[in-house]
Design an enzyme around this catalytic site. Sequence first.
Site, PDB file in Angstrom:
ATOM      1  N   SER A  24     -11.025  32.047  55.887  1.00 42.08           N
ATOM      2  CA  SER A  24     -11.995  31.054  56.367  1.00 42.08           C
ATOM      3  C   SER A  24     -11.394  29.650  56.316  1.00 42.08           C
ATOM      4  O   SER A  24     -11.564  28.845  57.246  1.00 42.08           O
ATOM      5  CB  SER A  24     -13.254  31.076  55.495  1.00 42.08           C
ATOM      6  OG  SER A  24     -13.917  32.305  55.635  1.00 42.08           O
ATOM      7  N   ARG A  28     -10.335  26.884  59.446  1.00 39.68           N
ATOM      8  CA  ARG A  28     -10.892  25.524  59.472  1.00 39.68           C
ATOM      9  C   ARG A  28      -9.788  24.476  59.411  1.00 39.68           C
ATOM     10  O   ARG A  28      -9.891  23.416  60.043  1.00 39.68           O
ATOM     11  CB  ARG A  28     -11.903  25.367  58.341  1.00 39.68           C
ATOM     12  CG  ARG A  28     -13.196  26.131  58.647  1.00 39.68           C
ATOM     13  CD  ARG A  28     -13.960  26.486  57.400  1.00 39.68           C
ATOM     14  NE  ARG A  28     -15.267  27.072  57.682  1.00 39.68           N
ATOM     15  CZ  ARG A  28     -15.479  28.364  57.987  1.00 39.68           C
ATOM     16  NH1 ARG A  28     -14.462  29.210  58.078  1.00 39.68           N
ATOM     17  NH2 ARG A  28     -16.708  28.806  58.203  1.00 39.68           N
ATOM     18  N   ARG A 125     -19.911  42.055  69.479  1.00 38.13           N
ATOM     19  CA  ARG A 125     -20.557  41.302  68.389  1.00 38.13           C
ATOM     20  C   ARG A 125     -21.529  40.244  68.917  1.00 38.13           C
ATOM     21  O   ARG A 125     -21.307  39.644  69.960  1.00 38.13           O
ATOM     22  CB  ARG A 125     -19.485  40.684  67.476  1.00 38.13           C
ATOM     23  CG  ARG A 125     -18.699  41.789  66.791  1.00 38.13           C
ATOM     24  CD  ARG A 125     -17.694  41.261  65.824  1.00 38.13           C
ATOM     25  NE  ARG A 125     -18.327  40.651  64.676  1.00 38.13           N
ATOM     26  CZ  ARG A 125     -17.647  40.012  63.724  1.00 38.13           C
ATOM     27  NH1 ARG A 125     -16.331  39.910  63.802  1.00 38.13           N
ATOM     28  NH2 ARG A 125     -18.279  39.494  62.702  1.00 38.13           N
ATOM     29  N   SER A 170     -25.474  32.325  57.632  1.00 41.06           N
ATOM     30  CA  SER A 170     -24.171  32.578  58.260  1.00 41.06           C
ATOM     31  C   SER A 170     -23.370  31.292  58.332  1.00 41.06           C
ATOM     32  O   SER A 170     -23.795  30.307  58.954  1.00 41.06           O
ATOM     33  CB  SER A 170     -24.374  33.139  59.670  1.00 41.06           C
ATOM     34  OG  SER A 170     -23.214  32.934  60.445  1.00 41.06           O
ATOM     35  N   GLN A 172     -20.715  30.962  59.926  1.00 40.90           N
ATOM     36  CA  GLN A 172     -20.214  30.782  61.289  1.00 40.90           C
ATOM     37  C   GLN A 172     -21.250  30.058  62.146  1.00 40.90           C
ATOM     38  O   GLN A 172     -20.902  29.181  62.936  1.00 40.90           O
ATOM     39  CB  GLN A 172     -19.842  32.139  61.896  1.00 40.90           C
ATOM     40  CG  GLN A 172     -18.653  32.762  61.179  1.00 40.90           C
ATOM     41  CD  GLN A 172     -18.282  34.132  61.694  1.00 40.90           C
ATOM     42  OE1 GLN A 172     -18.949  34.674  62.575  1.00 40.90           O
ATOM     43  NE2 GLN A 172     -17.230  34.698  61.144  1.00 40.90           N
ATOM     44  N   ASP A 320     -18.355  40.039  52.671  1.00 38.12           N
ATOM     45  CA  ASP A 320     -17.120  40.711  53.112  1.00 38.12           C
ATOM     46  C   ASP A 320     -16.576  41.674  52.053  1.00 38.12           C
ATOM     47  O   ASP A 320     -15.674  42.468  52.335  1.00 38.12           O
ATOM     48  CB  ASP A 320     -16.040  39.673  53.456  1.00 38.12           C
ATOM     49  CG  ASP A 320     -16.412  38.867  54.691  1.00 38.12           C
ATOM     50  OD1 ASP A 320     -17.266  39.323  55.478  1.00 38.12           O
ATOM     51  OD2 ASP A 320     -15.846  37.775  54.875  1.00 38.12           O
ATOM     52  N   ARG A 351     -20.184  48.345  59.250  1.00 36.19           N
ATOM     53  CA  ARG A 351     -19.600  48.696  57.943  1.00 36.19           C
ATOM     54  C   ARG A 351     -20.525  49.566  57.098  1.00 36.19           C
ATOM     55  O   ARG A 351     -20.055  50.216  56.154  1.00 36.19           O
ATOM     56  CB  ARG A 351     -19.197  47.415  57.190  1.00 36.19           C
ATOM     57  CG  ARG A 351     -17.966  46.775  57.803  1.00 36.19           C
ATOM     58  CD  ARG A 351     -17.536  45.500  57.107  1.00 36.19           C
ATOM     59  NE  ARG A 351     -16.286  45.019  57.683  1.00 36.19           N
ATOM     60  CZ  ARG A 351     -15.808  43.799  57.516  1.00 36.19           C
ATOM     61  NH1 ARG A 351     -16.476  42.901  56.791  1.00 36.19           N
ATOM     62  NH2 ARG A 351     -14.662  43.444  58.069  1.00 36.19           N
TER      63      ARG A 351
HETATM   64  C1  S3P Z   1     -16.909  33.590  57.816  1.00 30.82           C
HETATM   65  C2  S3P Z   1     -18.247  33.799  57.621  1.00 30.82           C
HETATM   66  C3  S3P Z   1     -18.834  35.115  57.373  1.00 30.82           C
HETATM   67  C4  S3P Z   1     -17.789  36.141  56.983  1.00 30.82           C
HETATM   68  C5  S3P Z   1     -16.582  36.077  57.881  1.00 30.82           C
HETATM   69  C6  S3P Z   1     -15.944  34.693  57.781  1.00 30.82           C
HETATM   70  C7  S3P Z   1     -16.430  32.208  58.073  1.00 30.82           C
HETATM   71  O1  S3P Z   1     -19.470  35.566  58.556  1.00 30.82           O
HETATM   72  O2  S3P Z   1     -18.344  37.438  57.001  1.00 30.82           O
HETATM   73  O3  S3P Z   1     -15.627  37.043  57.511  1.00 30.82           O
HETATM   74  O4  S3P Z   1     -15.212  31.982  57.991  1.00 30.82           O
HETATM   75  O5  S3P Z   1     -17.260  31.344  58.347  1.00 30.82           O
HETATM   76  P1  S3P Z   1     -20.981  35.144  58.920  1.00 30.82           P
HETATM   77  O6  S3P Z   1     -21.018  33.695  59.170  1.00 30.82           O
HETATM   78  O7  S3P Z   1     -21.295  35.930  60.175  1.00 30.82           O
HETATM   79  O8  S3P Z   1     -21.818  35.567  57.752  1.00 30.82           O
END
Ligand code: S3P
Length: 435
Positions: A24, A28, A125, A170, A172, A320, A351
């Site tokens: 992550s 970024r 997705r 989330s 993301q 995760d 999963r």
């Molecule tokens: C991530 C957020 C998580 C995680 C993914 C990485 C990120 O997903 O499961 O592996 O880097 O922001 P979600 O935002 O869908 O929960």
Amino acid sequence: MLKSVALTAAQCLRGTLRVPGDKSISHRALMLGALAEGLTQIEGILPGDDPRSTAECFRQLGAQISTIDGARVEVHGVGLGNLRESTDILYTGNSGTTTRLMLGILSAQPGLFSCLNGDASIRTRPMGRVIEPLSRMGAQIWGRDGAKRAPLAVLGQHLRPIHYDSPVASAQVKSAILLAGLLTVGETSVREPARSRDHSERMLTAFGADIRYCPDTTTVTLRGPARLSAQQIIVPGDISSAAFWLVAAAIVPGAELLLNGVGINPTRTGVLEVLGRMGADIQIENERTTCGEPVADLRVRSSRLEACEIGGEVIPRLIDELPILAVAACCARGKTVIRDAAELRVKESDRIAVMARELNRLGARVEELPDGLIIEGGHPLMGAEVESHGDHRVAMSLAIAALVARGTTVLGDPECATVSYPGFFEELARLKLGP
Ligand code: S3P
């Protein structure tokens, strides 16, 4: 490409290691480095397939980024609003983070037209979760299935700020909106039902954005337009990768591992809390802060595990790690129940379905719930043929389960592990030999 790998039980699992950089944070660092003014240098980046996808997308958009194999990556940022239109499709590979965060960035670049696509998993997705709030900001995004799935097209606009009450916790979704807010005049804010990982907030602060959040609340606000200036970044080891070794050492008799330099950001440490509740012997040593992120060395020794309940607020903080926690639960005494984790169904694979099916092939007793798993621990695992389903975390979880299975386990499509952990199988072989 390796079709399968044969794995046998571990007689020993000992040694010291450093897991690859946090996925992550690596994404970024590349993204903010590309959007900032000046030269960002990144040490310890994850040289995995996912960050490579991010780097390649930003090269196409005009940022100069050195190859990400080396110890140090250099990113010559273009400055906010100065991305160049790509002459080709931006390919995000297997990476949900790249796809969703790019949607936020590209939506806010007035006049810039972009097409995004990824691999077969990415095309299944859900993207509506970021497209919906971005559209409320005025974004123009087209895609398959009613603008919910890739391939996607974006025509950048001057956006308006929103306050978004997200139905999902989330990072993301949160990050896509905040990144869109960087070029938007006014306050863009996001509230989540539970706190997700806050790497974007920490790194945006370091790059100079005006961002307000309090670690105890679930609302974050960014005041735009921002100016980002280049930074020196050191990426900590990924706790999601460390989790495979934490469970491996906990379940292999006589094992002991020392994991150096692992990120222990509290929005990510659910796995330490749950393994602690299960009775794992994990010591957190040498705590320090590196580039605004807490880091420590983790020492783990073999122990008897007990079943536990996993649900509620902790889920986003270990989402995760649930596949590898399912392996731990197979080796624990009693019935482990995982709930509130329906999100697992829309990860790189489903999963919940995949872990239930593959662990049962190894002789475990695992039952699917709509939002989790029930695992009756203590049934001996037996080597069998299992499949990663192209999912890196499933591949590594099953490889760890094989360490305590009698006989040989043949794992199909193991190479997807390179998405987040290049060299995983080599490291496994080394630790099985001991120091
Ligand atoms: C991530 C957020 C998580 C995680 C993914 C990485 C990120 O997903 O499961 O592996 O880097 O922001 P979600 O935002 O869908 O929960």
